[in-house]
Design an enzyme around this catalytic site. Structure first.
Site, PDB file in Angstrom:
ATOM      1  N   ALA A  60       0.803  -1.093   0.073  1.00 34.45           N
ATOM      2  CA  ALA A  60       0.084   0.164   0.058  1.00 34.45           C
ATOM      3  C   ALA A  60       0.958   1.151   0.144  1.00 34.45           C
ATOM      4  CB  ALA A  60      -0.730  -0.093   1.388  1.00 34.45           C
ATOM      5  N   GLY A  99       0.474  -5.091   0.586  1.00 32.57           N
ATOM      6  CA  GLY A  99      -0.809  -5.140  -0.036  1.00 32.57           C
ATOM      7  C   GLY A  99      -0.195  -5.923  -1.368  1.00 32.57           C
ATOM      8  N   GLU A 102      -0.719  -9.391  -0.963  1.00 27.74           N
ATOM      9  CA  GLU A 102      -2.040  -9.656  -0.714  1.00 27.74           C
ATOM     10  C   GLU A 102      -2.722  -9.695  -1.965  1.00 27.74           C
ATOM     11  OE1 GLU A 102      -2.248  -6.498   2.170  1.00 27.74           O
ATOM     12  OE2 GLU A 102      -3.291  -7.803   3.434  1.00 27.74           O
ATOM     13  N   GLU A 122       4.327  -5.581   7.061  1.00 27.95           N
ATOM     14  CA  GLU A 122       3.568  -4.341   7.645  1.00 27.95           C
ATOM     15  C   GLU A 122       3.874  -3.973   9.242  1.00 27.95           C
ATOM     16  OE1 GLU A 122       2.187  -6.544   5.767  1.00 27.95           O
ATOM     17  OE2 GLU A 122       0.688  -5.727   4.150  1.00 27.95           O
TER      18      GLU A 122
HETATM   19  N1  3HC Z   1       4.655   3.457   0.008  1.00 28.26           N
HETATM   20  C1  3HC Z   1       5.138   4.615  -0.519  1.00 28.26           C
HETATM   21  N2  3HC Z   1       6.259   4.760  -1.221  1.00 28.26           N
HETATM   22  C2  3HC Z   1       7.234   3.636  -1.115  1.00 28.26           C
HETATM   23  C3  3HC Z   1       6.777   2.506  -0.612  1.00 28.26           C
HETATM   24  C4  3HC Z   1       5.525   2.168  -0.016  1.00 28.26           C
HETATM   25  N3  3HC Z   1       5.041   1.302   0.358  1.00 28.26           N
HETATM   26  N4  3HC Z   1       7.815   1.660  -0.867  1.00 28.26           N
HETATM   27  C5  3HC Z   1       8.748   2.263  -1.086  1.00 28.26           C
HETATM   28  N5  3HC Z   1       8.567   3.627  -1.438  1.00 28.26           N
HETATM   29  C6  3HC Z   1       9.137   4.649  -2.005  1.00 28.26           C
HETATM   30  C7  3HC Z   1      10.385   5.041  -1.125  1.00 28.26           C
HETATM   31  O1  3HC Z   1       9.967   6.191  -0.292  1.00 28.26           O
HETATM   32  C8  3HC Z   1      11.445   5.631  -2.419  1.00 28.26           C
HETATM   33  O2  3HC Z   1      10.713   6.930  -2.705  1.00 28.26           O
HETATM   34  P1  3HC Z   1      11.786   8.197  -3.165  1.00 28.26           P
HETATM   35  O3  3HC Z   1      12.565   7.494  -4.392  1.00 28.26           O
HETATM   36  O4  3HC Z   1      10.983   9.304  -3.222  1.00 28.26           O
HETATM   37  O5  3HC Z   1      12.983   8.061  -2.127  1.00 28.26           O
HETATM   38  C9  3HC Z   1      11.071   4.788  -3.502  1.00 28.26           C
HETATM   39  O6  3HC Z   1       9.686   4.026  -3.336  1.00 28.26           O
HETATM   40  C10 3HC Z   1      12.198   3.503  -3.388  1.00 28.26           C
HETATM   41  O7  3HC Z   1      12.331   2.930  -2.446  1.00 28.26           O
HETATM   42  P2  3HC Z   1      13.591   2.578  -1.731  1.00 28.26           P
HETATM   43  O8  3HC Z   1      14.437   3.547  -1.823  1.00 28.26           O
HETATM   44  O9  3HC Z   1      13.185   1.810  -0.541  1.00 28.26           O
HETATM   45  O10 3HC Z   1      14.031   1.383  -2.931  1.00 28.26           O
HETATM   46  P3  3HC Z   1      14.796   0.011  -2.455  1.00 28.26           P
HETATM   47  O11 3HC Z   1      14.952  -0.467  -3.822  1.00 28.26           O
HETATM   48  O12 3HC Z   1      15.923   0.220  -1.647  1.00 28.26           O
HETATM   49  O13 3HC Z   1      13.596  -1.021  -1.730  1.00 28.26           O
HETATM   50  C11 3HC Z   1      11.666  -1.955  -1.028  1.00 28.26           C
HETATM   51  C12 3HC Z   1      12.404  -1.232  -2.362  1.00 28.26           C
HETATM   52  C13 3HC Z   1      12.368  -3.281  -0.993  1.00 28.26           C
HETATM   53  C14 3HC Z   1      10.227  -2.050  -1.972  1.00 28.26           C
HETATM   54  C15 3HC Z   1      11.470  -1.047  -0.148  1.00 28.26           C
HETATM   55  O14 3HC Z   1      11.349   0.251  -0.337  1.00 28.26           O
HETATM   56  C16 3HC Z   1      10.353  -1.293   0.903  1.00 28.26           C
HETATM   57  O15 3HC Z   1      10.645  -2.194   1.859  1.00 28.26           O
HETATM   58  N6  3HC Z   1       9.129  -0.551   0.864  1.00 28.26           N
HETATM   59  C17 3HC Z   1       8.112  -0.776   2.019  1.00 28.26           C
HETATM   60  C18 3HC Z   1       7.331  -2.193   1.804  1.00 28.26           C
HETATM   61  C19 3HC Z   1       6.738  -2.239   2.899  1.00 28.26           C
HETATM   62  O16 3HC Z   1       6.710  -2.026   3.976  1.00 28.26           O
HETATM   63  N7  3HC Z   1       5.199  -2.725   2.484  1.00 28.26           N
HETATM   64  C20 3HC Z   1       4.066  -2.850   3.098  1.00 28.26           C
HETATM   65  C21 3HC Z   1       3.318  -1.247   3.095  1.00 28.26           C
HETATM   66  S1  3HC Z   1       1.921  -1.282   4.074  1.00 28.26           S
HETATM   67  C22 3HC Z   1       0.640  -2.184   3.330  1.00 28.26           C
HETATM   68  O17 3HC Z   1       0.855  -2.689   2.268  1.00 28.26           O
HETATM   69  C23 3HC Z   1      -0.631  -2.414   3.930  1.00 28.26           C
HETATM   70  C24 3HC Z   1      -1.565  -3.496   3.217  1.00 28.26           C
HETATM   71  O18 3HC Z   1      -1.700  -4.570   4.151  1.00 28.26           O
HETATM   72  C25 3HC Z   1      -2.773  -2.987   3.078  1.00 28.26           C
END
Ligand code: 3HC
Length: 688
Positions: A60, A99, A102, A122
């Site tokens: 998400a 997500g 998911e 998450e």
């Molecule tokens: N939401 C918004 N922006 C995100 C994002 C997310 N979930 N994940 C990554 N981004 C953005 C980063 O802020 C960054 O933005 P920028 O270029 O403006 O700085 C860009 O994407 C690239 O991210 P990284 O610098 O972290 O790139 P990497 O290649 O090093 O890593 C990744 C990629 C492994 C996908 C890492 O970004 C990551 O772990 N992201 C978070 C994953 C996560 O926690 N997902 C769960 C979200 S909550 C959810 O899904 C709820 C659901 O259950 C309803």
């Protein structure tokens, strides 16, 4: 268009297109819902869903989490996919996280590329899965694996996902493989929502709860996830989803999720600011490290792991042997933990040279001195490096406390010197303070940022002062701890209070690990310039006299009999009673809450001075330093984020009470006062 669709021969192709990581925001959700209807209207045989840029979807869009959720909500979209009469196949490359995972679980079939990862991280953002993850994952992989993946938040690779039953196949080209799936076989796969939930297992859940209480103490989301999984086991599928969603929405707006989002985005925003962009660090092929002690070896290993040729310079044969042993130990540990394989280890060794000859540094683009903390030693090394390295090579010092301006002043070209302050163990700890001396050139700082990126570090720009950002705050933290100890507590009470706050260990146990002699040397160095009006706590000096230097002498603040676990030491407790008696102090029995308040306020007050003086550029940089270098609980968002959650006015009021006790130690930072007056948060404050 963040979701594109087209069909060929009755096969629909749906692509999520929201680079760089295909985060799932409102437009993606809307696009996916339309794709379900389109596929049904077109009576397609199947839909293959993938993401652009070699990434399925990272979850998400966390940037939307501060605002009220917008329709369509992800659970609704995923139910539409899961319940559609057109079967969907997830073709997963890169990552399918949160997500993203998911979405994949709502598809009838999942095929992953060999290097891809899938997971529900998450909890690392302070929430739980909010679109069916806690209901679908246990149905697919069983209770034990689902509990482990959801509560720990660690993604898994394709092979593990396949063995666990989460995906159906691992294929080099998942889209092609999805195209080739036999329609009849696909039609036989039961939609995920129709699977039975696994049976309740009270023992397994009890053990998991105990583990989380020990390992993730203080954090709300992991335990909440466990509760939600457990409750979901005995509920019909859609009711399980509804209770999951309620918990997700509640956590999303809570303080821990906000703090973790703050750190997540602050870490990603820690990039070179304008004058330091466009570094030539990508051209760095050869780096020099002077000194192969614990710190130098860790730095050398980090450089080797980033693919550089590394020359380690030492003073003599004994030094070379020590350096070789130290790096050998790191390589062996990395091999043992499975972080590298034998071929990688051999490659690291092949790029490493150990020498006593400075001439070996002649082709290097950067040199980092990590020698003994002594100004004369540093001058000597930097002069030798300046004499042999190319004129445009950058020189860096890893000093923790010494004056980088003074080091630069003796160089022919002071603009080429910066500080690169690593944290032990340097190949693991993420923080890198880039110290900007008065004459450091923008180019040299830019190279520091570029190198940080190559090493996977979190860079924070710091100005020159005693201890820069992190160690200056640490010194104040320790001073507050020693004062509390002298005036009424014991080291173990102090440690316990800070562990309850969320640190993995308290200040005394941590100091036993690093050694009491380092702080002692600093106190001696600072003695001539110490404010005579400031109270001095002599207990740590008594420890040195007693030879209690920490774990390395099997005794420090604690005893470590037989090199084993820590044991409280009554002799140490008595030292405070004696010193308080000499100083005619009547000791107080501090509660854990009072101890925490004093230590944390001391750090906040010092950090505010650091920000005010421009040693740090922003409150968020201080948050990164405290979380990535000093173990401040991440789920509290770092020191300054935590301070803002308390409120600056409250902090000033509490400091004023403490200042009545000791007006010098608790002198309120002018920045806190001005923020309180202007109704401004520390996050909004800038250096004067
Ligand atoms: N939401 C918004 N922006 C995100 C994002 C997310 N979930 N994940 C990554 N981004 C953005 C980063 O802020 C960054 O933005 P920028 O270029 O403006 O700085 C860009 O994407 C690239 O991210 P990284 O610098 O972290 O790139 P990497 O290649 O090093 O890593 C990744 C990629 C492994 C996908 C890492 O970004 C990551 O772990 N992201 C978070 C994953 C996560 O926690 N997902 C769960 C979200 S909550 C959810 O899904 C709820 C659901 O259950 C309803």
């Amino acid at each position: 268009m963040q979701v594109t669709m087209h069909s060929e021969d009755h096969i629909g192709y749906v692509t999520v297109s929201n680079p760089p990581v295909n985060a799932i925001g409102q437009a993606v959700r809307q696009g996916l819902l339309e794709a379900v209807r389109w596929a049904e209207r077109s009576r397609l045989d199947r839909v293959i869903i993938c993401g652009v840029g070699g990434v399925f979807a990272a979850g998400a869009d966390a940037k939307e989490f501060d605002a009220p959720p917008l329709e369509p909500h992800l659970p609704e979209v995923l139910n539409a996919i899961d319940e559609s009469f057109v079967p969907w196949i997830a073709a997963i490359e890169g990552v399918a996280l949160g997500g993203g995972a998911e979405i994949a679980m709502a598809c009838r079939m999942r095929i992953m590329a060999p290097g891809a990862r899938i997971g529900l991280p998450e909890v690392t953002l302070g929430v739980i899965p909010g679109a069916g993850g806690t209901a679908r994952l246990p149905r697919l992989v069983g209770l034990q694996k689902a509990v482990e993946m959801i509560t720990m938040g660690k993604p898994i690779g394709a092979q593990e996902a396949c063995s666990a039953g989460l995906i159906h196949a691992v294929e080099e080209d998942p889209i092609e493989a999805a195209f080739l799936v036999n329609s009849e076989a696909l039609g036989c796969i039961v939609p995920t929502w129709e699977y039975h939930a696994p049976a309740h297992d009270p023992d397994l859940l009890h053990m998991a709860r105990k583990k989380l209480q020990a390992k993730m103490a203080g954090q709300e989301a992991p335990l909440r996830a466990l509760e939600v999984i457990e409750a979901g086991l005995s509920l019909p599928f859609h009711d399980a989803l509804a209770q999951e969603r309620r918990a997700f929405l509640q956590l999303k707006t809570g303080p821990q999720a906000k703090a973790l989002r703050h750190i997540f985005f602050a870490q990603r925003a820690a990039k070179a600011p304008e004058p330091f962009k466009g570094s030539s660090a990508s051209e760095v092929q050869h780096a020099v490290v002077v000194g192969g002690g614990t710190m130098g070896a860790g730095i050398a290993y980090a450089l080797l792991a980033a693919g550089l040729h590394v020359t380690i310079l030492e003073a003599d044969a004994a030094g070379l042997q020590r350096a070789e042993d130290n790096i050998g130990k790191i390589i062996a540990a990395s091999l043992q933990r499975g972080m590298i394989d034998a071929a990688r280890a051999a490659d690291h060794r092949s790029r490493m040279t150990l020498s006593t000859q400075y001439g070996q540094a002649a082709t290097a683009q950067v040199a980092i001195e990590a020698a003994f903390e002594d100004m004369a030693v540093k001058h000597d090394i930097l002069a030798k490096l300046e004499a042999v390295l190319p004129a445009d090579a950058v020189l860096a010092t890893n000093t923790s406390y010494l004056d980088v301006n003074e080091m630069a002043a003796r160089l022919m070209d002071p603009s080429r010197l910066i500080g690169l302050h690593f944290f032990a163990p340097a190949h693991i700890m993420k923080l890198l303070e880039i110290v900007r001396a008065e004459k450091s050139s923008d180019r040299a700082i830019a190279l520091g940022y570029g190198l940080a990126k190559r090493l996977g570090k979190v860079p924070v720009l710091a100005g020159v002062c005693d201890g820069f950002i992190g160690n200056r705050i640490l010194a104040r933290y320790r001073e507050a701890a020693d004062t509390v100890f002298m005036d009424g507590s014991t080291p173990w009470e102090v440690d316990e209070a800070m562990v309850e706050f969320g640190y993995a260990m308290g200040p005394y146990e941590a100091q036993d690990l690093s050694g009491l002699d380092i702080a002692h040397a600093n106190r001696q160095r600072q003695a001539p310039t110490r404010d005579p009006n400031r109270r001095y706590i002599p207990i740590a000096d008594r420890m040195i006299e007693l030879g209690k230097l920490g774990r390395k002498t099997s005794a420090g603040w604690y005893r470590y009999p037989g090199g084993g676990g820590k044991v409280e030491d009554p002799i140490v407790a008595d030292l405070a009673i004696e010193e308080a008696h000499f100083a005619k102090i009547s000791r107080t029995d501090y509660s854990g809450q009072e101890i925490r308040q004093r230590l944390v306020l001391a750090m906040i007050n010092e950090a505010a001075d650091i920000l005010h003086a421009g040693i740090a550029q922003s409150a968020s940089d201080i948050d990164l330093v405290t979380v990535f270098g000093y173990g401040f609980p991440r789920w509290r968002g770092g020191l300054m984020h935590y301070a803002d959650s308390l409120g600056v006015e409250t902090i000033v009021a509490q400091l004023e009470v403490l200042a009545q006790e000791d007006p010098v130690a608790w002198k309120v930072s002018p920045l806190l006062r001005s923020c309180a007056k202007a109704g401004q948060s520390l996050a909004e404050a800038r250096p004067k």
